[in-house]
Enzyme design. Sequence first.
Site, PDB file in Angstrom:
ATOM      1  N   GLY A  85       0.837  -1.187   0.000  1.00 34.57           N
ATOM      2  CA  GLY A  85       0.000   0.000   0.000  1.00 34.57           C
ATOM      3  C   GLY A  85       0.873   1.238   0.000  1.00 34.57           C
ATOM      4  O   GLY A  85       2.021   1.194   0.461  1.00 34.57           O
ATOM      5  N   GLN A 133       3.666   9.657   0.601  1.00 40.26           N
ATOM      6  CA  GLN A 133       4.876   8.836   0.533  1.00 40.26           C
ATOM      7  C   GLN A 133       5.584   8.942  -0.809  1.00 40.26           C
ATOM      8  O   GLN A 133       6.732   8.530  -0.946  1.00 40.26           O
ATOM      9  CB  GLN A 133       4.510   7.367   0.779  1.00 40.26           C
ATOM     10  CG  GLN A 133       4.051   7.101   2.189  1.00 40.26           C
ATOM     11  CD  GLN A 133       3.797   5.631   2.362  1.00 40.26           C
ATOM     12  OE1 GLN A 133       2.731   5.139   2.037  1.00 40.26           O
ATOM     13  NE2 GLN A 133       4.795   4.906   2.855  1.00 40.26           N
ATOM     14  N   CYS A 174       6.379  -0.043   6.986  1.00 39.19           N
ATOM     15  CA  CYS A 174       5.994   1.062   6.117  1.00 39.19           C
ATOM     16  C   CYS A 174       7.187   1.378   5.222  1.00 39.19           C
ATOM     17  O   CYS A 174       8.321   1.436   5.702  1.00 39.19           O
ATOM     18  CB  CYS A 174       5.648   2.275   6.980  1.00 39.19           C
ATOM     19  SG  CYS A 174       5.203   3.746   6.042  1.00 39.19           S
ATOM     20  N   LEU A 175       6.946   1.568   3.930  1.00 43.31           N
ATOM     21  CA  LEU A 175       8.053   1.844   3.014  1.00 43.31           C
ATOM     22  C   LEU A 175       8.818   3.099   3.406  1.00 43.31           C
ATOM     23  O   LEU A 175       9.998   3.229   3.095  1.00 43.31           O
ATOM     24  CB  LEU A 175       7.544   1.979   1.572  1.00 43.31           C
ATOM     25  CG  LEU A 175       6.947   0.717   0.939  1.00 43.31           C
ATOM     26  CD1 LEU A 175       6.594   0.978  -0.515  1.00 43.31           C
ATOM     27  CD2 LEU A 175       7.909  -0.451   1.047  1.00 43.31           C
ATOM     28  N   HIS A 222      -3.947   2.242   7.961  1.00 44.48           N
ATOM     29  CA  HIS A 222      -2.559   2.728   7.914  1.00 44.48           C
ATOM     30  C   HIS A 222      -2.433   3.842   6.860  1.00 44.48           C
ATOM     31  O   HIS A 222      -1.834   4.886   7.128  1.00 44.48           O
ATOM     32  CB  HIS A 222      -1.650   1.536   7.596  1.00 44.48           C
ATOM     33  CG  HIS A 222      -0.202   1.836   7.414  1.00 44.48           C
ATOM     34  ND1 HIS A 222       0.780   1.328   8.240  1.00 44.48           N
ATOM     35  CD2 HIS A 222       0.459   2.587   6.490  1.00 44.48           C
ATOM     36  CE1 HIS A 222       1.967   1.759   7.829  1.00 44.48           C
ATOM     37  NE2 HIS A 222       1.803   2.530   6.753  1.00 44.48           N
ATOM     38  N   GLU A 223      -3.018   3.623   5.678  1.00 41.79           N
ATOM     39  CA  GLU A 223      -2.874   4.600   4.585  1.00 41.79           C
ATOM     40  C   GLU A 223      -3.684   5.878   4.840  1.00 41.79           C
ATOM     41  O   GLU A 223      -3.220   6.976   4.523  1.00 41.79           O
ATOM     42  CB  GLU A 223      -3.273   3.978   3.240  1.00 41.79           C
ATOM     43  CG  GLU A 223      -2.527   2.707   2.834  1.00 41.79           C
ATOM     44  CD  GLU A 223      -1.019   2.794   2.899  1.00 41.79           C
ATOM     45  OE1 GLU A 223      -0.460   3.907   2.895  1.00 41.79           O
ATOM     46  OE2 GLU A 223      -0.374   1.734   2.969  1.00 41.79           O
ATOM     47  N   HIS A 251      -1.750   8.051   6.987  1.00 45.37           N
ATOM     48  CA  HIS A 251      -0.733   8.790   6.217  1.00 45.37           C
ATOM     49  C   HIS A 251      -1.313  10.084   5.655  1.00 45.37           C
ATOM     50  O   HIS A 251      -0.690  11.143   5.721  1.00 45.37           O
ATOM     51  CB  HIS A 251      -0.244   7.959   5.021  1.00 45.37           C
ATOM     52  CG  HIS A 251       0.932   7.081   5.309  1.00 45.37           C
ATOM     53  ND1 HIS A 251       2.136   7.566   5.789  1.00 45.37           N
ATOM     54  CD2 HIS A 251       1.112   5.757   5.145  1.00 45.37           C
ATOM     55  CE1 HIS A 251       2.988   6.551   5.916  1.00 45.37           C
ATOM     56  NE2 HIS A 251       2.390   5.444   5.541  1.00 45.37           N
TER      57      HIS A 251
HETATM   58 NI    NI Z   1       3.068   3.486   5.418  1.00 48.72          NI
END
Ligand code: NI
Length: 166
Positions: free
Chosen positions: A47, A52, A93-94, A135-136, A139
């Site tokens: 995701g 990001q 998380c990336l 989670h997204e 963000h």
């Molecule tokens: Ni993330």
Amino acid sequence: MTNKYKLQVYPALVLKQRAKEVLDFNQDLKEKTDAMFEIMYEYNGIGLAGNQAGIAERIVVVDLGKEQDQGRVFINPEIIEAGADRESSEEGCLSFPDIYEPVMRSKAIKIKYVDLQGNSHEEEMDGLLARCLQHEVDHLNGIVFVDRVSKARKIGLKKKLRNLAN
Ligand code: NI
């Protein structure tokens, strides 16, 4: 073709910004979404939120690999119901390479979102997809998963974040 957007890694400021609502459902939005998928696949994520990729707009892309949740796009996603039944599970998380921490989330949620054509949808989801969307959406509100880590784990986490920032 090179991607004009790049993965934003902690402590990039855009990760702490509230992303703006998408108003125009045009080719530019499609291109941003494609760029986000490209970044997500490059880093093997499941995701990615706009911030990001350095795009401060309310765009989320998800791909859980399973047939029904492949290459999904959620524009202006909003959690309209979050189940009281919650569970803790490890997340990464990336934007925080090599950091994995348990986070409490609702097991099931109901979301409202718009697709690339500008059509509104409501969807109930659970399991990994529900966790991923929580989670997204965080963000998009400038909240990152490490903000939700329990007090007991905060001290160890601080050291890892310091290493990441250097
Ligand atoms: Ni993330």
